[in-house]
Every structure is written in C-alpha cells, then in structure tokens.
Write an enzyme that holds these catalytic residues in place. Structure first.
Site, PDB file in Angstrom:
ATOM      1  N   ASP A 175       1.458  14.487  -9.749  1.00 46.41           N
ATOM      2  CA  ASP A 175       0.110  14.120  -9.957  1.00 46.41           C
ATOM      3  C   ASP A 175      -0.502  14.569 -10.923  1.00 46.41           C
ATOM      4  OD1 ASP A 175       0.846  12.287  -7.869  1.00 46.41           O
ATOM      5  OD2 ASP A 175      -0.536  13.444  -6.401  1.00 46.41           O
ATOM      6  N   LYS A 182       3.458   6.788  -6.163  1.00 50.50           N
ATOM      7  CA  LYS A 182       3.587   7.034  -4.642  1.00 50.50           C
ATOM      8  C   LYS A 182       2.133   6.638  -4.181  1.00 50.50           C
ATOM      9  CE  LYS A 182       2.387  12.277  -4.858  1.00 50.50           C
ATOM     10  NZ  LYS A 182       1.230  12.004  -4.327  1.00 50.50           N
ATOM     11  N   CYS A 219      -0.998  17.167  -2.065  1.00 51.17           N
ATOM     12  CA  CYS A 219       0.223  16.340  -2.481  1.00 51.17           C
ATOM     13  C   CYS A 219       1.620  17.203  -2.947  1.00 51.17           C
ATOM     14  CB  CYS A 219       0.159  15.479  -3.658  1.00 51.17           C
ATOM     15  SG  CYS A 219      -1.079  14.187  -3.276  1.00 51.17           S
TER      16      CYS A 219
END
Length: 244
Positions: A38, A147, A180
């Site tokens: 990310d 995702k 995450c």
C-alpha cells in the site's frame, strides 16, 4: 541459530542468511517474494487519506527511499516483487455496506461520511489517492494486486501466486506496519509462510508506539524483523552460499 527453510537443501539454490530478530533466517532469494504494501498517495503523501484523516505522514519520505533500495536489491537477486494497492471501486460497493464491519471501522470511509466533499476521492480505484507514489514504479515481471481489506491474502490471488512459484518466504515493506503489513504477515503465518519485516521500510498509522508494538508482535509471535541495509548486505553476491 539461523532458522532454515523447510526445503533449504532440496533445490540446489543459492541460499542467504539474513540477520534478524529474534534470530537469523536462511532462505533462497529466488523462492522469496518482496511484498510492498500500500505505498499509495493515500498512505504516504500529504493530502492523501491518512493525512486528511488526521494521521501524521510527515516522516514517510525516508521509508519510500528505503523501499526503493530494497526493491532494487531484491530484483537484482531474482526475487519476485509484489505491489499491493488497497481500495475499492468508485461506488465503494467492494468496501461493504452497513452490514460489514469494514464500513464502520475504515477510517477512509468514516472520513468521507464526515466530509461529504471527499466522497469518491479516498482509496477509489483510478483516483490520485489510490495510485502508488511517484517514486515507486512497478517494472515488467512485477505483480500488482488490488486488495479490498487490510490483509493481502483476503479475496486476492496472493496465495496461489506464491504457491505456484514455490515461494515460502515473504519480506514485507510498506504502510501501515500495524494495520495492513501486520495483517498480511499474520495471515501468511497461518498459511505456513515465513514472514520478515524490514522495519525501516515500514511506517505506522498512529503514534510511534504502534510501530513498536507491531514489530514486537511480529518478532515475538509471527515472524522476523530486520532492516534494509542488512537485507541488502545479505543479498550481495558474497553472502550467498551454494547448497550442494
């Protein structure tokens, strides 16, 4: 003692030992993936989602530089590079409605509900917020995966991608360490993957203690912790040992 791969002597590969906490770990770089979690404007750039939601992103620039260094070393060593982008479709159908805990806990969704002018701008596929930061550009041969939740294993093909390549070791970088990154590493642990975090190539969402707590959890219960310089040194040609 270094913790070896369960199949360390089966393929005649080039093994390397990475100094880490709580102990060193040995792996074959060509059966290892570097996971970049990310690294989007949302999480690392002023004006992105985390910044607008009140989180401090002022110290993310060194993390970006360290990820660049780690990616270059990993690619040279023949490691698979996997980039994750967290987010949803423009209508946020993938985010889930009121029946989903994600609807209630996602700070991006809550920020947009509190500031309606931001609706459609945070973590929406195709938006500036969703894009990877300018400094980090996937190359041919890399894999880029969207995702919809914190874990990179949930509702993605990550597990099958890794298993089809015989990959059992995962080296993690990215943001946020305590959300995450840790979620993906934990899920990988439950699926029998060996997870390593490069601590100076990650950044937390929240106070510094969140970073320390996440790294403590990882090195104590779920994986290993190292740093970018040590990782690059381990991947240098002089560090490899041929397994006969």
């Amino acid at each position: 003692m270094p913790r070896p791969s369960p199949c360390a002597d089966s393929g005649g590969g080039m093994m390397t030992t990475l100094t880490a906490r709580p102990e060193a770990i040995t792996f074959d770089p060509q059966q290892t993936a570097l996971i970049v979690v990310d690294m989007q404007n949302a999480y690392a750039t002023p004006g992105g989602y985390l910044d607008l939601a009140g989180f401090d992103v002022s110290t993310t620039r060194p993390v970006i530089a360290n990820i660049q260094t780690a990616v270059t070393a990993a690619r040279t060593a023949g490691m698979l590079i996997i980039w994750f982008q967290n987010g949803w479709d423009e209508q946020y159908v993938e985010a889930g409605g009121p029946g989903s805990p994600n609807y209630h806990k996602s700070n991006a969704l809550k920020t947009m509900r509190n500031q309606p002018l931001l609706q459609g701008k945070l973590l929406a596929k195709g938006s500036w917020d969703y894009q990877l930061v300018d400094e980090l550009v996937p190359q041919p041969g890399d894999i880029v995966l969207p995702k919809p939740r914190y874990s990179g294993f949930f509702n993605t093909p990550l597990d099958s991608i890794l298993r089809s390549r015989g990959i059992r070791h995962l080296v993690f970088t990215g943001i946020a360490t305590n959300v995450c990154v840790e979620s993906t590493l934990r899920d990988g642990f439950f699926l029998e993957y060996f997870g390593v975090v490069l601590e100076d190539a990650t950044h937390q969402a929240g106070p510094e203690f969140a970073q320390k707590a996440a790294l403590f959890n990882i090195e104590t219960f779920f994986g290993w912790v190292s740093d970018v310089e040590t990782f690059c040194d381990a991947l240098s040609s002089t560090s490899f040992a041929r397994i006969a």
